[in-house]
Design a protein around this motif. Structure first.
Motif, short mmCIF file in Angstrom:
data_model
loop_
_atom_site.label_atom_id
_atom_site.label_comp_id
_atom_site.label_asym_id
_atom_site.label_seq_id
_atom_site.Cartn_x
_atom_site.Cartn_y
_atom_site.Cartn_z
N SER A 190 -6.61 -9.08 3.09
CA SER A 190 -7.21 -10.16 2.30
C SER A 190 -7.28 -9.79 0.83
CB SER A 190 -8.62 -10.47 2.82
OG SER A 190 -8.59 -10.90 4.17
N ARG A 191 -7.77 -8.59 0.54
CA ARG A 191 -7.90 -8.19 -0.86
C ARG A 191 -6.53 -8.01 -1.50
NH1 ARG A 191 -10.44 -10.32 -3.02
NH2 ARG A 191 -10.63 -8.88 -4.79
N ASN A 192 -5.55 -7.57 -0.73
CA ASN A 192 -4.18 -7.45 -1.26
C ASN A 192 -3.67 -8.79 -1.74
OD1 ASN A 192 -1.59 -6.50 -1.81
ND2 ASN A 192 -1.47 -5.28 0.05
N LYS A 208 -4.54 3.13 -0.85
CA LYS A 208 -3.55 3.72 0.04
C LYS A 208 -2.33 4.11 -0.79
CE LYS A 208 -1.19 4.60 3.92
NZ LYS A 208 0.02 5.21 3.35
N ALA A 209 -1.92 5.36 -0.65
CA ALA A 209 -0.69 5.84 -1.30
C ALA A 209 0.46 5.67 -0.31
CB ALA A 209 -0.84 7.30 -1.71
N PHE A 210 1.41 4.84 -0.65
CA PHE A 210 2.59 4.62 0.18
C PHE A 210 3.74 5.49 -0.34
CE2 PHE A 210 0.21 0.68 0.62
CZ PHE A 210 0.32 0.40 1.97
N ASP A 211 4.32 6.28 0.54
CA ASP A 211 5.52 7.03 0.17
C ASP A 211 6.71 6.09 0.07
OD1 ASP A 211 4.22 9.49 0.16
OD2 ASP A 211 4.62 9.85 2.29
N ARG A 252 2.28 -4.92 -0.37
CA ARG A 252 2.45 -6.27 -0.90
C ARG A 252 3.93 -6.66 -0.91
NH1 ARG A 252 -0.26 -10.81 -3.19
NH2 ARG A 252 1.48 -12.27 -3.16
N ALA A 253 4.81 -5.68 -1.14
CA ALA A 253 6.24 -5.99 -1.15
C ALA A 253 6.70 -6.55 0.18
CB ALA A 253 7.04 -4.73 -1.50
N VAL A 259 4.18 3.83 -4.10
CA VAL A 259 3.19 3.09 -4.88
C VAL A 259 1.80 3.38 -4.33
CG1 VAL A 259 3.31 1.03 -3.41
CG2 VAL A 259 2.62 0.79 -5.81
N VAL A 260 0.79 3.25 -5.17
CA VAL A 260 -0.60 3.30 -4.73
C VAL A 260 -1.17 1.89 -4.85
CG1 VAL A 260 -2.91 4.22 -5.15
CG2 VAL A 260 -0.91 5.70 -5.42
#
Length: 363
Positions: free
Chosen positions: A330-332, A81-84, A223-224, A63-64
């Motif tokens: 915080s923004r997340n 941030k791009a998460f693999d 966030r997950a 996810v980005v």
């Protein structure tokens, strides 16, 4: 000496140093940069890896995630941030450190997903000594590592990994050293109860364990993972409006005028707290209830993952240090964020304005 001869001489010196290092430290510790596995999934075609893996599962999807800071914020606040995709694995016949959660195969290689980036392993979190510690066989039930790292990394990396691993293997044992901070023990007892906690200072050679891969870029939290933590550790929000997380009791990390900052906070009606004096449950309740959180940069702000009512976060940065991990967190969570750069010249001016007038656009 010709350039080619200089190159050959330099390569020879490196080879000699590596050979001497392995002779002294063994094939795993001495050769970690050369014998580590960055991704188990990528190396499953190798029989020496595959025979230790009985199952691979998806832990988090690729996810980005984006962090919508105001236009006025400088570029050092990273916007995305791009998460693999990350995996979890059921492993068997492996060695596991209760101190860091590092996992390696008998005779090597190290499974780097168990601990984080290679930069961490060889830098600020050097664990090359762990394969040299005594080994004890731990047969029977599956095991999940519950390493007592520093609070930030424990809360945002170790704990969500353990929660996921236990969802894969609900009857697993939690492995930790004999001496751990109170919050580590409290969380372990909440997850599995005292009877399923194994305290061991030696390296454990286990029949079976679950490895939930850790995000290699420390400081980025999906966030997950936040949602997973909140579901596993529900918090009863405290009745508090604004809190200041003081570092007065941490002489190495406190602001030079921390006492004066506390005075300004109290005059503004802000509750001053010391995170190290609160139990794990109390920290969750405090951050779940607070509507405004003010704090110098530090591990106490990791508790923002519990924030349910928070509307504002004001972070104080030392003039010589910057890390945007809590800004992104915080923004997340959809919380308005602002910051103050501490300065030896009137350091309270902007902070006082933010506390009493509301967060601005940052600078």
């Amino acid at each position: 000496m010709t350039p080619k001869l200089r190159e050959l001489t330099a390569r020879g010196r490196v080879l000699m140093a590596r050979t001497a290092s392995q002779a002294l430290l063994g094939p795993v510790s001495g050769g970690m940069p050369r014998v580590y596995v960055r991704s188990i999934a990528e190396r499953m075609h190798e029989p020496r890896i595959a025979r230790h893996v009985s199952e691979s599962l998806t832990r988090t999807e690729a996810v980005v995630e984006r962090y919508d800071f105001p236009v006025g914020f400088p570029p050092r606040f990273r916007r995305s941030k791009a998460f693999d995709e990350r995996h979890a694995y059921r492993l068997h016949d492996v060695l596991l450190s209760p101190h860091s959660g590092l996992i390696w195969l008998p005779g090597g290689p190290v499974l780097e997903e168990s601990y984080g980036s290679l930069i961490r392993s060889l830098g600020w979190g050097d664990v090359r000594h762990e394969p040299l510690l005594p080994v004890r066989r731990l047969a029977g039930r599956p095991v999940v590592a519950f390493a007592p790292t520093g609070y930030y990394h424990w809360l945002l990396e170790v704990l969500p990994a353990a929660v996921f691993a236990l969802s894969v293997e609900p009857e697993a044992l939690l492995l930790m050293p004999r001496r751990v901070p109170a919050h580590v023990l409290a969380a372990a007892e909440h997850l599995v109860g005292p009877s399923r906690i194994v305290r061991l200072d030696d390296i454990a050679h286990v029949d079976s364990c679950v490895l939930a891969a850790v995000e290699p870029m420390s400081g980025f939290v999906q966030r997950a993972e936040i949602d997973r933590l909140r579901a596993a550790f529900p918090a009863d929000p405290a009745d508090v409006d604004a809190v200041y997380v003081s570092r007065l009791k941490d002489s190495k990390r406190a602001l030079s005028n921390e006492a004066e900052v506390e005075r300004v906070m109290r005059q503004a009606g802000v509750t001053v707290v010391y995170a190290q004096d609160l139990s794990f449950k109390e920290q969750r309740a405090l951050f779940a209830g607070a509507r405004t959180v003010i704090a110098p940069h530090g591990a106490g702000l990791a508790n923002l993952v519990w924030a349910q009512r928070a509307e504002r976060v004001i972070e104080i940065f030392p003039d010589s240090w910057f890390n945007d991990c809590y800004a992104r967190l915080s923004r997340n969570l959809g919380i308005d964020y602002d910051y103050v750069l501490a300065s030896p010249v009137a350091p309270l001016d902007r902070l006082d304005a933010l506390v009493n007038e509301g967060a601005g656009a940052g600078y």
